[in-house]
Write a protein that holds these residues in place. Structure first.
Motif, PDB file in Angstrom:
ATOM      1  N   GLU A  59      -4.764  -0.174   6.096  1.00  0.00           N
ATOM      2  CA  GLU A  59      -4.913  -0.772   4.770  1.00  0.00           C
ATOM      3  C   GLU A  59      -5.350   0.261   3.728  1.00  0.00           C
ATOM      4  OE1 GLU A  59      -7.581  -4.061   5.318  1.00  0.00           O
ATOM      5  OE2 GLU A  59      -6.165  -5.128   6.608  1.00  0.00           O
ATOM      6  N   HIS A  60      -5.710   1.438   4.194  1.00  0.00           N
ATOM      7  CA  HIS A  60      -6.131   2.534   3.310  1.00  0.00           C
ATOM      8  C   HIS A  60      -5.148   3.697   3.393  1.00  0.00           C
ATOM      9  CE1 HIS A  60     -10.061   0.727   2.394  1.00  0.00           C
ATOM     10  NE2 HIS A  60      -9.925   0.208   3.600  1.00  0.00           N
ATOM     11  N   SER A  61      -3.921   3.391   3.738  1.00  0.00           N
ATOM     12  CA  SER A  61      -2.819   4.359   3.801  1.00  0.00           C
ATOM     13  C   SER A  61      -2.954   5.396   4.906  1.00  0.00           C
ATOM     14  CB  SER A  61      -2.648   5.066   2.446  1.00  0.00           C
ATOM     15  OG  SER A  61      -2.431   4.114   1.449  1.00  0.00           O
ATOM     16  N   PHE A  62      -3.686   5.086   5.957  1.00  0.00           N
ATOM     17  CA  PHE A  62      -3.785   5.991   7.100  1.00  0.00           C
ATOM     18  C   PHE A  62      -3.046   5.373   8.274  1.00  0.00           C
ATOM     19  CE2 PHE A  62      -7.728   7.111   4.811  1.00  0.00           C
ATOM     20  CZ  PHE A  62      -7.500   8.465   4.644  1.00  0.00           C
ATOM     21  N   GLU A  63      -1.980   6.013   8.683  1.00  0.00           N
ATOM     22  CA  GLU A  63      -1.246   5.547   9.861  1.00  0.00           C
ATOM     23  C   GLU A  63      -2.005   5.985  11.112  1.00  0.00           C
ATOM     24  OE1 GLU A  63       1.436   3.533   9.994  1.00  0.00           O
ATOM     25  OE2 GLU A  63       1.121   3.394   7.825  1.00  0.00           O
TER      26      GLU A  63
END
Length: 196
Positions: free
Chosen positions: A85-89
């Motif tokens: 949800e914080h753009s970390f895959e």
């Protein structure tokens, strides 16, 4: 090989851990600043558990009041951090393998003896620090959050499947399985009243 381990450690930290530091620390600041309401009553939560998802420690984190001190029946909310949800895959075994290969290539090290029939690298032969780095990173974020909030809350790091052991995040100790939590905290000068 120690020098290569150190280089892989640094590459792992720079690639996977440091970019997540601000987000994880802010989540813990929010927990310690009471952004999450764990209970309907106003009982002060003095001991918490930070859980990591066992198969991918930095993909999903959640916090609950420590079950030995607070009744799970009275818990109404779980604090959650989904790093996607914080753009970390999530980083996969394959990505860590590629990172290891890159460091070995940069240092002209032949890793062909460690390749399997599918040309995959089994890095367990020369680098087993991943979990240690991830747990140390979580404890580092915890200490940063405590410093920012000046919170006195005590925290323990545990895996979601219970198999990874329990770490005292404030002191960096591994709490032995056979030690009673109350006894452990008392030995460190903390007397926390258990909820009946």
């Amino acid at each position: 090989m120690k020098k290569i381990e150190t280089k892989i450690d640094e590459a792992f930290k720079n690639t996977f851990l440091l970019p997540r530091e601000k987000t994880v620390t802010q989540f813990l600041v929010d927990v310690l600043s009471s952004k999450y309401q764990f209970r309907e009553d106003d009982k002060k939560i003095e001991v918490i558990s930070l859980y990591y998802y066992a198969s991918s420690p930095l993909s999903f984190l959640f916090v609950l009041p420590h079950y030995e001190y607070y009744s799970p029946d009275k818990t109404i909310q779980m604090a959650e951090l989904h790093l996607k949800e914080h753009s970390f895959e999530d980083y996969s075994y394959m990505e860590v393998e590629e990172l290891c290969k890159r460091v070995l290539d940069e240092n002209n090290i032949d890793y062909s003896p460690y390749l399997n029939a599918y040309n995959q690298l089994d890095y367990a032969h020369y680098w087993e620090n991943q979990f240690g780095l991830e747990s140390a990173f979580l404890m580092h974020c915890w200490r940063n959050a405590k410093e920012q909030t000046q919170s006195k809350t005590i925290g323990f790091l545990e895996s979601s499947d219970g198999a990874g052991g329990v770490f005292d995040m404030d002191n960096g100790f591994d709490v032995p399985f056979d030690v009673d939590m109350d006894e452990y905290l008392r030995s460190h000068g903390f007397v926390i009243e258990k909820e009946s």
